[in-house]
Scaffold this motif. Sequence first.
Motif, PDB file in Angstrom:
ATOM      1  N   HIS A  68      98.226  35.558  22.399  1.00 45.12           N
ATOM      2  CA  HIS A  68      97.316  35.782  20.864  1.00 45.12           C
ATOM      3  C   HIS A  68      96.284  34.415  22.224  1.00 45.12           C
ATOM      4  N   LYS A  82     107.286  51.434  32.558  1.00 40.51           N
ATOM      5  CA  LYS A  82     108.301  50.517  31.530  1.00 40.51           C
ATOM      6  C   LYS A  82     109.404  49.286  31.690  1.00 40.51           C
ATOM      7  N   LEU A 127      98.114  44.427  31.205  1.00 42.89           N
ATOM      8  CA  LEU A 127      96.801  44.389  31.172  1.00 42.89           C
ATOM      9  C   LEU A 127      95.993  43.336  30.229  1.00 42.89           C
TER      10      LEU A 127
HETATM   11  N1  CMC Z   1      99.256  46.920  29.068  1.00 42.00           N
HETATM   12  C1  CMC Z   1      99.508  47.714  28.933  1.00 42.00           C
HETATM   13  N2  CMC Z   1     100.554  48.228  27.722  1.00 42.00           N
HETATM   14  C2  CMC Z   1     100.393  47.441  26.569  1.00 42.00           C
HETATM   15  C3  CMC Z   1      99.521  46.300  26.280  1.00 42.00           C
HETATM   16  C4  CMC Z   1      98.777  45.899  27.531  1.00 42.00           C
HETATM   17  N3  CMC Z   1      98.053  45.027  27.516  1.00 42.00           N
HETATM   18  N4  CMC Z   1      99.455  46.532  24.737  1.00 42.00           N
HETATM   19  C5  CMC Z   1     100.948  47.324  24.289  1.00 42.00           C
HETATM   20  N5  CMC Z   1     100.506  47.858  25.440  1.00 42.00           N
HETATM   21  C6  CMC Z   1     101.830  49.428  25.494  1.00 42.00           C
HETATM   22  C7  CMC Z   1     103.121  48.349  24.805  1.00 42.00           C
HETATM   23  O1  CMC Z   1     103.492  48.704  26.168  1.00 42.00           O
HETATM   24  C8  CMC Z   1     103.558  49.477  23.996  1.00 42.00           C
HETATM   25  O2  CMC Z   1     104.119  50.567  24.366  1.00 42.00           O
HETATM   26  P1  CMC Z   1     105.436  51.705  23.865  1.00 42.00           P
HETATM   27  O3  CMC Z   1     105.605  52.133  22.989  1.00 42.00           O
HETATM   28  O4  CMC Z   1     105.561  52.031  25.300  1.00 42.00           O
HETATM   29  O5  CMC Z   1     106.610  50.445  24.144  1.00 42.00           O
HETATM   30  C9  CMC Z   1     102.400  49.701  23.281  1.00 42.00           C
HETATM   31  O6  CMC Z   1     101.315  49.498  23.907  1.00 42.00           O
HETATM   32  C10 CMC Z   1     102.474  49.095  21.597  1.00 42.00           C
HETATM   33  O7  CMC Z   1     102.046  47.656  22.540  1.00 42.00           O
HETATM   34  P2  CMC Z   1     102.822  46.599  21.270  1.00 42.00           P
HETATM   35  O8  CMC Z   1     103.082  45.008  21.948  1.00 42.00           O
HETATM   36  O9  CMC Z   1     103.689  46.962  20.027  1.00 42.00           O
HETATM   37  O10 CMC Z   1     101.821  46.149  20.552  1.00 42.00           O
HETATM   38  P3  CMC Z   1     101.228  45.345  19.734  1.00 42.00           P
HETATM   39  O11 CMC Z   1     100.346  45.290  17.833  1.00 42.00           O
HETATM   40  O12 CMC Z   1     102.468  44.465  19.149  1.00 42.00           O
HETATM   41  O13 CMC Z   1     100.707  44.243  20.605  1.00 42.00           O
HETATM   42  C11 CMC Z   1      99.400  42.603  21.702  1.00 42.00           C
HETATM   43  C12 CMC Z   1      99.404  43.331  20.428  1.00 42.00           C
HETATM   44  C13 CMC Z   1      97.929  42.438  21.259  1.00 42.00           C
HETATM   45  C14 CMC Z   1      99.956  41.798  21.328  1.00 42.00           C
HETATM   46  C15 CMC Z   1      99.315  43.691  22.856  1.00 42.00           C
HETATM   47  O14 CMC Z   1      98.312  44.527  23.652  1.00 42.00           O
HETATM   48  C16 CMC Z   1      99.295  42.474  24.007  1.00 42.00           C
HETATM   49  O15 CMC Z   1     100.186  41.764  24.932  1.00 42.00           O
HETATM   50  N6  CMC Z   1      97.896  42.289  24.798  1.00 42.00           N
HETATM   51  C17 CMC Z   1      97.622  41.213  25.958  1.00 42.00           C
HETATM   52  C18 CMC Z   1      97.882  40.295  25.158  1.00 42.00           C
HETATM   53  C19 CMC Z   1      96.049  40.086  24.902  1.00 42.00           C
HETATM   54  O16 CMC Z   1      95.283  40.061  25.339  1.00 42.00           O
HETATM   55  N7  CMC Z   1      96.236  39.461  23.586  1.00 42.00           N
HETATM   56  C20 CMC Z   1      95.181  38.979  22.992  1.00 42.00           C
HETATM   57  C21 CMC Z   1      94.724  40.134  22.149  1.00 42.00           C
HETATM   58  S1  CMC Z   1      92.883  39.406  20.908  1.00 42.00           S
HETATM   59  C22 CMC Z   1      92.854  37.798  20.637  1.00 42.00           C
HETATM   60  C23 CMC Z   1      93.212  37.471  19.679  1.00 42.00           C
HETATM   61  O17 CMC Z   1      93.333  38.674  18.772  1.00 42.00           O
HETATM   62  O18 CMC Z   1      94.255  36.350  19.834  1.00 42.00           O
END
Ligand code: CMC
Length: 429
Positions: free
Chosen positions: A265, A295, A301
């Motif tokens: 977050h 995986k 990233l």
């Molecule tokens: N790098 C590589 N792969 C990713 C990333 C990433 N940053 N984010 C998601 N994925 C992949 C993930 O491995 C999954 O793959 P698979 O379907 O094959 O298992 C797929 O994309 C969906 O990911 P998810 O974790 O199920 O998606 P989510 O909606 O639960 O997560 C997130 C959203 C923001 C937590 C995630 O994208 C992440 O960890 N990003 C990096 C951290 C980040 O930049 N967070 C800031 C968010 S913006 C500020 C805020 O609002 O707080």
Amino acid sequence: MSGNTSQLQVGDKTVDMAIKQGSVGPAVIDIGKLYAQTGMFTYDPGFTSTASCESQITYIDGDAGVLLYRGYPIEQLAEHGDFLETCYLLLYGELPTAAQKADFDYRITRHTMVHEQMARFFQGFRRDAHPMAVMVGSIGAMSAFYHDSTDISDPQQRMIASMRMIAKVPTLAAMAYKYTVGQPFVYPLNSLDYTSNFLRMCFAVPAEEYKVNPVLSRALDRIFILHADHEQNASTSTVRLAGSSGANPFACIAAGTACLWGPAHGGANEAALKMLEEIGSVDNIPKYIAKAKDKNDPFRLMGFGHRVYKNYDPRAKIMQKTTHEVLNELGIKDDPLLDVAIELERIALHDEYFIEKKLYPNIDFYSGITLKAMGFPTSMFTVLFAVARTVGWIAQWKEMIEDPSQKIGRPRQLYTGSPQRDYTPIGRR
Ligand code: CMC
């Protein structure tokens, strides 16, 4: 599904559930009576399909990359308004007139000092404490210092608590920074605007005159606007859940601050900059892209992807422009981190994995570079996010408290532990 109701078939029972339409965005199916009628709960870890409340504050269309505060596009607010105007809009629902704006600015400015004993409260923290740890503690402590505004049933006290937090959280944030670097606290200066005052409280020292750079002040003000609210994200939902029990507003905002700290977050801006530093040079990018796609490797990233945006985060576009403005103003021509960021973004936007999973840069991708150039250490990045998000948390908390249908938040569960069993005395285990 038909008209305003939908039917769910559970065994031999058909349950009718009302469909509620919002003003824009997806409709919702009201499952409030489902348990009473079927004895079953719904299951949705991470709330991916569940609306937890009704709200009139912020709207996001993640597929189109749209973010509206009270109906106004974020781009227009960031371009034409200032942060306190956004605060007024989020709190009261309408843009202020010139007189309302002047009155609001005056009232916030006159609340910026914190109780003098707060300075002694800070002395209890270790100097090397993370400033977010200090923020969680000191915002929580506000309920001990300002207990004359903790009666949530009194609208006047609710408004005073709201004003106090918008005004004093930046002062606490600057104090948290000064404490970690061992410099004296700088008192607020009422002749300065909100963001200039904050910069001065962070960077002035008694030994020298400090002149606020208007370009940096405007850039930080815009960063605050971009972070001010984001509908029912994890920290806002935490504030609402904490507030649903009747907890006082300072305690609720402390809970939201704690949630914001996590790297998925608000902690992502700190994590994103650390990642750019770790990558170090453009040549290393392919290695890290491969790690992100593997995986079996937990690496992600940082600054990419979002639960709601499946398109370019509209805040990231404005942030990218702001980054260039700040670097230009500071005469930073060749920032290796910016080179890595631009190339990483370019590669990721053309990579099949990122395209298929709709992973675009989010707001945190560029904010770290900008804040670092302004002189903030990485440990302060999430603190700045908390300063900006305080108004969003408060607006959402107030909306919840003022909603007559509000109840304590109490999710259910799918229990997969042991069924009932008898206690075995310790000697027989
Ligand atoms: N790098 C590589 N792969 C990713 C990333 C990433 N940053 N984010 C998601 N994925 C992949 C993930 O491995 C999954 O793959 P698979 O379907 O094959 O298992 C797929 O994309 C969906 O990911 P998810 O974790 O199920 O998606 P989510 O909606 O639960 O997560 C997130 C959203 C923001 C937590 C995630 O994208 C992440 O960890 N990003 C990096 C951290 C980040 O930049 N967070 C800031 C968010 S913006 C500020 C805020 O609002 O707080």
